[in-house]
Scaffold this active site. Sequence first.
Site, PDB file in Angstrom:
ATOM      1  N   ASP A  56      47.240  45.410  60.755  1.00  0.00           N
ATOM      2  CA  ASP A  56      46.528  43.938  59.931  1.00  0.00           C
ATOM      3  C   ASP A  56      46.077  43.357  60.926  1.00  0.00           C
ATOM      4  OD1 ASP A  56      45.639  41.841  58.126  1.00  0.00           O
ATOM      5  OD2 ASP A  56      47.002  42.500  56.309  1.00  0.00           O
ATOM      6  N   CYS A  90      37.830  39.907  45.878  1.00  0.00           N
ATOM      7  CA  CYS A  90      38.793  39.269  44.735  1.00  0.00           C
ATOM      8  C   CYS A  90      38.801  37.853  45.071  1.00  0.00           C
ATOM      9  CB  CYS A  90      39.840  39.644  44.874  1.00  0.00           C
ATOM     10  SG  CYS A  90      40.862  40.815  44.781  1.00  0.00           S
ATOM     11  N   ASP A 123      41.010  46.571  50.792  1.00  0.00           N
ATOM     12  CA  ASP A 123      40.220  45.608  49.727  1.00  0.00           C
ATOM     13  C   ASP A 123      38.134  45.967  50.058  1.00  0.00           C
ATOM     14  OD1 ASP A 123      39.948  44.272  51.754  1.00  0.00           O
ATOM     15  OD2 ASP A 123      40.622  42.326  50.364  1.00  0.00           O
ATOM     16  N   ASN A 124      38.291  46.521  51.272  1.00  0.00           N
ATOM     17  CA  ASN A 124      36.594  47.326  51.114  1.00  0.00           C
ATOM     18  C   ASN A 124      36.442  48.033  51.034  1.00  0.00           C
ATOM     19  OD1 ASN A 124      36.602  47.352  54.311  1.00  0.00           O
ATOM     20  ND2 ASN A 124      37.985  45.941  53.875  1.00  0.00           N
ATOM     21  N   LYS A 156      49.836  38.124  60.397  1.00  0.00           N
ATOM     22  CA  LYS A 156      50.036  38.656  59.095  1.00  0.00           C
ATOM     23  C   LYS A 156      51.236  39.598  59.167  1.00  0.00           C
ATOM     24  CE  LYS A 156      46.442  37.697  55.149  1.00  0.00           C
ATOM     25  NZ  LYS A 156      46.155  38.534  54.640  1.00  0.00           N
ATOM     26  N   SER A 169      46.044  30.185  50.585  1.00  0.00           N
ATOM     27  CA  SER A 169      45.728  31.312  49.505  1.00  0.00           C
ATOM     28  C   SER A 169      46.350  32.253  48.930  1.00  0.00           C
ATOM     29  CB  SER A 169      43.939  31.099  49.122  1.00  0.00           C
ATOM     30  OG  SER A 169      43.918  31.807  49.744  1.00  0.00           O
ATOM     31  N   ASN A 170      47.152  32.945  50.453  1.00  0.00           N
ATOM     32  CA  ASN A 170      47.192  34.495  49.971  1.00  0.00           C
ATOM     33  C   ASN A 170      48.681  34.246  48.858  1.00  0.00           C
ATOM     34  OD1 ASN A 170      46.882  35.225  53.495  1.00  0.00           O
ATOM     35  ND2 ASN A 170      45.414  35.126  51.637  1.00  0.00           N
ATOM     36  N   LEU A 171      49.729  33.213  48.834  1.00  0.00           N
ATOM     37  CA  LEU A 171      50.641  33.479  48.722  1.00  0.00           C
ATOM     38  C   LEU A 171      50.964  33.227  46.755  1.00  0.00           C
ATOM     39  CD1 LEU A 171      51.528  30.459  50.728  1.00  0.00           C
ATOM     40  CD2 LEU A 171      51.901  32.376  50.961  1.00  0.00           C
ATOM     41  N   CYS A 197      27.516  26.792  45.372  1.00  0.00           N
ATOM     42  CA  CYS A 197      28.253  27.529  44.652  1.00  0.00           C
ATOM     43  C   CYS A 197      29.013  27.184  45.445  1.00  0.00           C
ATOM     44  CB  CYS A 197      27.569  29.245  44.732  1.00  0.00           C
ATOM     45  SG  CYS A 197      27.776  29.660  46.184  1.00  0.00           S
ATOM     46  N   GLY A 209      47.611  42.052  49.389  1.00  0.00           N
ATOM     47  CA  GLY A 209      48.291  42.214  47.565  1.00  0.00           C
ATOM     48  C   GLY A 209      48.738  43.483  47.344  1.00  0.00           C
TER      49      GLY A 209
END
Length: 390
Positions: A69, A195, A137-138, A93, A76-78, A349, A48
Amino acid sequence: MLNPNLDEIQLTKDEYERYSRHIILPEVGLEGQKRLKAASVLCIGTGGLGSPLLLYLAAAGIGRIGIVDFDVVDSSNLQRQVIHATSWVGKPKIESAKNRILEINPNCQVDLYETRLSAENALEIMEPYDVVVDGTDNFPTRYLVNDACVLLNKPNVYGSIFRFEGQATVFNYEGGPNYRDLYPEPPPPGMVPSCAEGGVLGVLCGIIGTIQATETVKIILGQGNTLSGRLMLYNALDMKFRELKLRPNPERPVIDKLIDYEFFCGIPQAKAEEEKRQMEMQEMTVQELKELLDSGADDFVLLDVRNSNEYEIAKIPGSVLVPLPDIESGEGVEKVKELLNGHRLIAHCKMGGRSAKALGILKEVGIEGTNVKGGITAWSREVDSSVPEY
């Protein structure tokens, strides 16, 4: 090479035209554009944040761009990772990003590192670059990037996003603070949702990513006031920006080597505890759940602990919603007790983590239950493909 020999840098006729709107800015000019061409930037991640960041660095004329990367493009990334296209789903990617960068600016040199950044390779990968931009993101990787930048004396342009909020700053620049001044210790594993679990507004990534790109360009040009010493906070729902001052902590431990960042952030310990909990917890597969539902048995309650908006997206027939936050607050515990009324409990869940946590809380008050492995995601993939996967 933030102070290159500009006499050795030449622009082609095409580049004069391409960068004309930069060159006519007094703060950039011909010298500044040559600095951008001579500069090298390493981007950690093409998600993102990395997507808009890389697009604008390429367009700005950064001469050498490195990308780290190891993931592939997922549909779901788009929604937010705008450097990737539908045709690249399932492909690396970094290859997708390189393809798009060269479409924007064929003058860029693009270096690819299809690997997970680690304490073993970080210094070698990061050393050749002038500026490092953290699009991860971590927490383990953020601490790793920070410490490597400190050891190599590289500016670290930082950003993070979650739901509708983002933040950005510049670490380790001209004597300013680093990431450990903001977060001396990592939060316990699982305390900060990802996220994938909590969601993120797609355009938020563009705002924070382009701010990171702006700071990167300013550092290379040596113009303006960077965010070093200032943490910029942005709330998209309120459309408000705030700033917090950051200062180096004189008592901060000296960073003299890279460490095991997974261990530092408690990841192996949390995994061991989770494995122990799973061994002690009863589980069932989605196939077993389907057999139970098809049998017509009515001696159980199927509890869904996701959030209400997730329940609207997709649900397993016969499930009853009691969100995990309600169970954590105690309010949902009483509701579960009323629902059970002597029946056995089965919980699910999205993927199995939150329901396991809910069952752990309920066990403390004497309610035993069975967890559905893989949650509704496994149900969609293995039982009923008509159930939307999100």
